[in-house]
Design an enzyme around this catalytic site. Structure first.
Site, short mmCIF file in Angstrom:
data_model
loop_
_atom_site.label_atom_id
_atom_site.label_comp_id
_atom_site.label_asym_id
_atom_site.label_seq_id
_atom_site.Cartn_x
_atom_site.Cartn_y
_atom_site.Cartn_z
N ASP A 8 10.92 23.77 -6.56
CA ASP A 8 11.78 24.55 -6.93
C ASP A 8 13.41 23.89 -7.37
O ASP A 8 13.33 22.77 -7.39
CB ASP A 8 12.10 25.58 -5.65
CG ASP A 8 13.27 26.21 -5.69
OD1 ASP A 8 13.30 27.12 -6.81
OD2 ASP A 8 14.43 26.37 -5.07
N ASP A 53 12.95 25.62 -0.85
CA ASP A 53 14.11 25.70 0.19
C ASP A 53 14.01 27.07 0.74
O ASP A 53 14.90 27.56 1.67
CB ASP A 53 15.51 25.48 -0.58
CG ASP A 53 15.90 26.40 -1.22
OD1 ASP A 53 15.24 26.62 -2.23
OD2 ASP A 53 17.00 27.05 -1.50
N ASP A 88 17.15 25.48 -7.87
CA ASP A 88 18.10 25.81 -7.20
C ASP A 88 18.39 25.79 -5.72
O ASP A 88 17.25 26.22 -5.19
CB ASP A 88 18.78 27.21 -7.57
CG ASP A 88 19.01 27.36 -9.21
OD1 ASP A 88 20.12 27.80 -9.18
OD2 ASP A 88 17.92 27.24 -9.76
#
Length: 226
Positions: free
Chosen positions: A8, A166, A10
């Site tokens: 991922d 995250d 961001d």
């Protein structure tokens, strides 16, 4: 090392929250609404720009339908200031270098529009680091649809793979795809990271290479693509 390690973007590799907060507050201002506290934006990030704007509207008690009007303002401001304040998380570059040196092909699977993801990577000097970059608009599906992650791995050349993210969205995507998932605790999970299912958890990216080696030993049948 896994032949493919997908990330991922961001909240996982790059702390983009300051620039996202600035774009959100610009869009809210264009709609005549109050800004949100920049620190609160970290808990709002995830699922793409529209969802972030909708959360900003909700914080104002405003009609979520205003997202249609506000989104162009958000995107224009963000595109023009995409890496003004965004910075890689600690040890991100050294970790990417190490994984590449160990033979891993690196990939990005993000719900950012692909053009914005590539623009951010270019501004950070990371344009040549990744074998594949797939955003929310790269195919006809996006996370948490597992096809987004599987297509990213295939675009990177296929092979046994792991996904690093995250958020609960990242976790659900990897689980549905049958891909081992490593959770980075520093991200934009919007709650207790311990509540997010993961095959391994790391407090920082410096721990990723050794964690990947351990996870690979536990998941020898990780998905292999073309």
């Amino acid at each position: 090392m896994f032949p493919v390690v997908a990330f991922d973007l961001d909240g996982t590799l790059v702390d983009t929250a300051p620039d996202l907060a600035a774009a959100l507050n610009h869009a809210l201002g264009c709609l005549g609404l109050a800004p949100v506290e920049p620190a609160s934006v970290r808990a709002m990030v995830g699922e793409g720009a529209r969802r972030l704007l909708e959360r900003g509207l909700a914080a104002n008690g405003a009609d979520p339908a205003l997202a249609d009007t506000g989104l162009p303002h958000f995107l224009d401001h963000y595109r023009a200031n995409i890496a003004r304040l965004s910075r890689p998380f600690p040890d991100a570059e050294a970790t990417l270098d190490q994984l590449a040196a160990e033979g891993a092909r690196l990939a990005i699977c993000t719900n950012k529009p692909e053009a914005l993801a590539r623009a951010l990577l270019a501004e950070l000097g990371w344009g040549a680091r990744f074998a594949a970059v797939l955003g929310a608009d790269s195919r006809g599906f996006r996370k948490p649809d597992p096809r987004h992650l599987l297509a990213t791995i295939a675009a990177a050349g296929g092979g046994a793979a792991a996904y690093v993210g995250d958020s609960a969205t990242d976790s659900a995507t990897a689980q549905a795809a049958g891909i081992p998932f490593i959770l980075v605790a520093h991200g934009y999970h919007g709650g207790d990271p311990a509540a997010i299912p993961a095959d391994a958890r790391i407090g920082g990216l410096a721990h990723l290479p050794q964690t990947l080696r351990r996870v690979q030993a536990e998941f020898p049948a990780a998905w292999c693509g073309p």
